[in-house]
Design a protein around this motif. Structure first.
Motif, PDB file in Angstrom:
ATOM      1  N   ASP A 126      75.874  16.837 -11.290  1.00  0.00           N
ATOM      2  CA  ASP A 126      75.385  18.123 -11.781  1.00  0.00           C
ATOM      3  C   ASP A 126      73.911  18.282 -11.416  1.00  0.00           C
ATOM      4  OD1 ASP A 126      76.512  20.315 -13.889  1.00  0.00           O
ATOM      5  OD2 ASP A 126      74.341  20.119 -14.094  1.00  0.00           O
ATOM      6  N   ALA A 127      73.491  19.540 -11.242  1.00  0.00           N
ATOM      7  CA  ALA A 127      72.109  19.820 -10.833  1.00  0.00           C
ATOM      8  C   ALA A 127      71.135  19.823 -12.002  1.00  0.00           C
ATOM      9  CB  ALA A 127      72.055  21.173 -10.108  1.00  0.00           C
ATOM     10  N   ASP A 128      71.643  19.860 -13.232  1.00  0.00           N
ATOM     11  CA  ASP A 128      70.776  19.910 -14.405  1.00  0.00           C
ATOM     12  C   ASP A 128      70.244  18.514 -14.726  1.00  0.00           C
ATOM     13  OD1 ASP A 128      69.515  20.291 -16.802  1.00  0.00           O
ATOM     14  OD2 ASP A 128      71.266  21.091 -17.864  1.00  0.00           O
ATOM     15  N   PRO A 129      68.916  18.306 -14.640  1.00  0.00           N
ATOM     16  CA  PRO A 129      68.356  16.980 -14.941  1.00  0.00           C
ATOM     17  C   PRO A 129      68.698  16.500 -16.353  1.00  0.00           C
ATOM     18  CG  PRO A 129      66.710  18.382 -13.893  1.00  0.00           C
ATOM     19  CD  PRO A 129      67.868  19.263 -14.246  1.00  0.00           C
ATOM     20  N   ALA A 130      68.877  17.449 -17.276  1.00  0.00           N
ATOM     21  CA  ALA A 130      69.182  17.076 -18.656  1.00  0.00           C
ATOM     22  C   ALA A 130      70.573  16.452 -18.783  1.00  0.00           C
ATOM     23  CB  ALA A 130      69.077  18.301 -19.565  1.00  0.00           C
ATOM     24  N   MET A 131      71.424  16.697 -17.802  1.00  0.00           N
ATOM     25  CA  MET A 131      72.781  16.147 -17.842  1.00  0.00           C
ATOM     26  C   MET A 131      72.834  14.708 -17.332  1.00  0.00           C
ATOM     27  SD  MET A 131      75.151  18.197 -19.038  1.00  0.00           S
ATOM     28  CE  MET A 131      76.634  17.568 -18.268  1.00  0.00           C
ATOM     29  N   VAL A 141      77.087  11.168 -15.925  1.00  0.00           N
ATOM     30  CA  VAL A 141      76.828  12.221 -14.951  1.00  0.00           C
ATOM     31  C   VAL A 141      75.655  11.818 -14.060  1.00  0.00           C
ATOM     32  CG1 VAL A 141      76.152  14.640 -14.651  1.00  0.00           C
ATOM     33  CG2 VAL A 141      77.730  13.991 -16.499  1.00  0.00           C
ATOM     34  N   ARG A 142      75.802  12.057 -12.767  1.00  0.00           N
ATOM     35  CA  ARG A 142      74.736  11.778 -11.798  1.00  0.00           C
ATOM     36  C   ARG A 142      74.104  13.088 -11.342  1.00  0.00           C
ATOM     37  NH1 ARG A 142      76.120   6.928  -9.016  1.00  0.00           N
ATOM     38  NH2 ARG A 142      74.166   7.190  -7.830  1.00  0.00           N
ATOM     39  N   HIS A 143      72.818  13.032 -10.946  1.00  0.00           N
ATOM     40  CA  HIS A 143      72.134  14.228 -10.463  1.00  0.00           C
ATOM     41  C   HIS A 143      72.523  14.504  -9.016  1.00  0.00           C
ATOM     42  CE1 HIS A 143      68.724  16.842  -9.261  1.00  0.00           C
ATOM     43  NE2 HIS A 143      68.843  17.261 -10.517  1.00  0.00           N
ATOM     44  N   THR A 144      72.454  15.773  -8.630  1.00  0.00           N
ATOM     45  CA  THR A 144      72.829  16.150  -7.265  1.00  0.00           C
ATOM     46  C   THR A 144      71.941  15.503  -6.202  1.00  0.00           C
ATOM     47  OG1 THR A 144      71.540  18.184  -7.596  1.00  0.00           O
ATOM     48  CG2 THR A 144      73.927  18.359  -7.803  1.00  0.00           C
ATOM     49  N   ASP A 145      70.764  15.032  -6.581  1.00  0.00           N
ATOM     50  CA  ASP A 145      69.919  14.331  -5.609  1.00  0.00           C
ATOM     51  C   ASP A 145      70.636  13.102  -5.045  1.00  0.00           C
ATOM     52  OD1 ASP A 145      67.928  16.160  -6.000  1.00  0.00           O
ATOM     53  OD2 ASP A 145      66.668  14.862  -7.256  1.00  0.00           O
ATOM     54  N   ILE A 151      78.686   9.669  -2.196  1.00  0.00           N
ATOM     55  CA  ILE A 151      79.807   9.861  -1.274  1.00  0.00           C
ATOM     56  C   ILE A 151      79.927   8.685  -0.313  1.00  0.00           C
ATOM     57  CG2 ILE A 151      80.647  11.283   0.649  1.00  0.00           C
ATOM     58  CD1 ILE A 151      79.501  13.707  -0.882  1.00  0.00           C
ATOM     59  N   LYS A 152      78.795   8.243   0.203  1.00  0.00           N
ATOM     60  CA  LYS A 152      78.808   7.116   1.145  1.00  0.00           C
ATOM     61  C   LYS A 152      79.244   5.827   0.454  1.00  0.00           C
ATOM     62  CE  LYS A 152      75.855   4.470   4.283  1.00  0.00           C
ATOM     63  NZ  LYS A 152      74.486   4.317   4.847  1.00  0.00           N
ATOM     64  N   ASP A 153      78.684   5.548  -0.707  1.00  0.00           N
ATOM     65  CA  ASP A 153      78.974   4.287  -1.406  1.00  0.00           C
ATOM     66  C   ASP A 153      80.429   4.194  -1.861  1.00  0.00           C
ATOM     67  OD1 ASP A 153      76.353   3.609  -1.052  1.00  0.00           O
ATOM     68  OD2 ASP A 153      75.744   3.957  -3.145  1.00  0.00           O
ATOM     69  N   ASN A 154      81.046   5.345  -2.168  1.00  0.00           N
ATOM     70  CA  ASN A 154      82.409   5.334  -2.699  1.00  0.00           C
ATOM     71  C   ASN A 154      83.464   5.723  -1.669  1.00  0.00           C
ATOM     72  OD1 ASN A 154      82.253   4.969  -5.887  1.00  0.00           O
ATOM     73  ND2 ASN A 154      80.514   6.254  -5.275  1.00  0.00           N
ATOM     74  N   GLY A 155      83.037   6.021  -0.453  1.00  0.00           N
ATOM     75  CA  GLY A 155      83.988   6.408   0.577  1.00  0.00           C
ATOM     76  C   GLY A 155      84.761   7.662   0.213  1.00  0.00           C
ATOM     77  N   VAL A 156      84.070   8.639  -0.334  1.00  0.00           N
ATOM     78  CA  VAL A 156      84.727   9.855  -0.831  1.00  0.00           C
ATOM     79  C   VAL A 156      85.043  10.813   0.316  1.00  0.00           C
ATOM     80  CG1 VAL A 156      84.432  11.911  -2.271  1.00  0.00           C
ATOM     81  CG2 VAL A 156      83.624   9.684  -3.084  1.00  0.00           C
ATOM     82  N   SER A 157      86.272  11.300   0.348  1.00  0.00           N
ATOM     83  CA  SER A 157      86.638  12.326   1.325  1.00  0.00           C
ATOM     84  C   SER A 157      87.115  13.611   0.658  1.00  0.00           C
ATOM     85  CB  SER A 157      87.737  11.805   2.262  1.00  0.00           C
ATOM     86  OG  SER A 157      88.899  11.448   1.534  1.00  0.00           O
TER      87      SER A 157
END
Length: 254
Positions: A126-131, A141-145, A151-157
């Motif tokens: 999520d883009a909200d830092p408070a999340m 929840v992880r920040h969009t940064d 994606i790279k670490d988890n091999g997400v497609s």
């Protein structure tokens, strides 16, 4: 440059029509319910009724899988579950990221059916830092940064977009640039993607509009003749597995 076109999935290249592919999850859901009740075999008529299609269409769909059943016996439930799961790629673990953890994103994160259907929620973003750091469905929840690294670490497609419409295209572009090749879009906007990327759109308002059409039509059919009311419009109704443009609409997981 983004063209909005998508590549042909492997199943289509092997001769399975897209409409058949879209019905396979319906058959799998019905078969899974039968399996849970320890039902060993099922006839094409019974399975078609459970899936909401006609039996001739079901038999044609299964012929693409090389499965024809046994006359007088029907289809082996467990084998069909395996066949369809393999065809859909559900015999492996698919890591998924969900971007946009508002009400809808949180509801998706809490959906319990992903794991049993071959999908693992690798991250919530999520883009909200408070999340950042807040647990949703037991996942922080992880920040969009951190999107590209996740994606790279988890091999997400596979990525799920549940953001507001205004942010969806930017999120989509970042997902694609990071290597995601399949996107499920819940944002109320049309995404532009390059060749080689598949997008499925879930638009609840369209589904409701289709239902409203059918409700209006039923109301028109119930209006007594001669009461002065205009007849209901009778354009071709969208079938159970078609959207307003003839495409099979994406639906919420069941």
């Amino acid at each position: 440059m983004a063209t909005g076109r998508t590549h042909r999935p492997a199943t289509r290249s092997r001769g399975i029509p897209e409409a058949t592919v879209a019905r396979l999850p319906l058959y799998l859901r019905a078969l899974t319910a039968l399996s849970e009740r320890s039902v060993p075999t099922v006839s094409s008529e019974e399975l078609a009724a459970a899936a909401g299609v006609n039996s001739a269409k079901l038999r044609k769909d299964f012929s693409y899988l090389g499965s024809y059943g046994t006359r007088g016996v029907g289809y082996d439930v467990e084998y069909l579950v395996y066949q369809i799961s393999r065809e859909l790629g559900l015999t492996q673990d698919w890591p998924v990221v969900i971007v946009g953890i508002g009400n809808l994103g949180a509801a998706l994160a809490n959906y319990g059916g992903f794991a049993s259907r071959g999908f693992r929620v690798a991250a919530l973003i999520d883009a909200d830092p408070a999340m950042a750091g807040k647990p949703v469905a037991g996942i922080p929840v992880r920040h969009t940064d951190d999107l590209e690294k996740i994606i790279k670490d988890n091999g997400v497609s596979i990525g799920v977009i549940a953001t507001p419409a205004g942010a969806a295209q930017q999120v989509c572009d970042r997902l694609v640039a990071a290597g995601v090749t399949s996107i499920l879009n819940f944002a109320p906007t049309v995404l532009s993607v390059p060749d080689g990327v598949d997008v499925r759109k879930v638009d609840l308002s369209i589904e409701l509009q289709i239902l409203a059409f059918h409700e209006q039509r039923k109301a028109g059919e119930e209006t007594p003749a001669g009461d002065g009311a205009l007849p209901a419009a009778t354009p071709r109704a969208a079938s159970a597995d078609q959207g307003p443009d003839g495409d099979v609409p994406a639906v919420m997981p069941a």
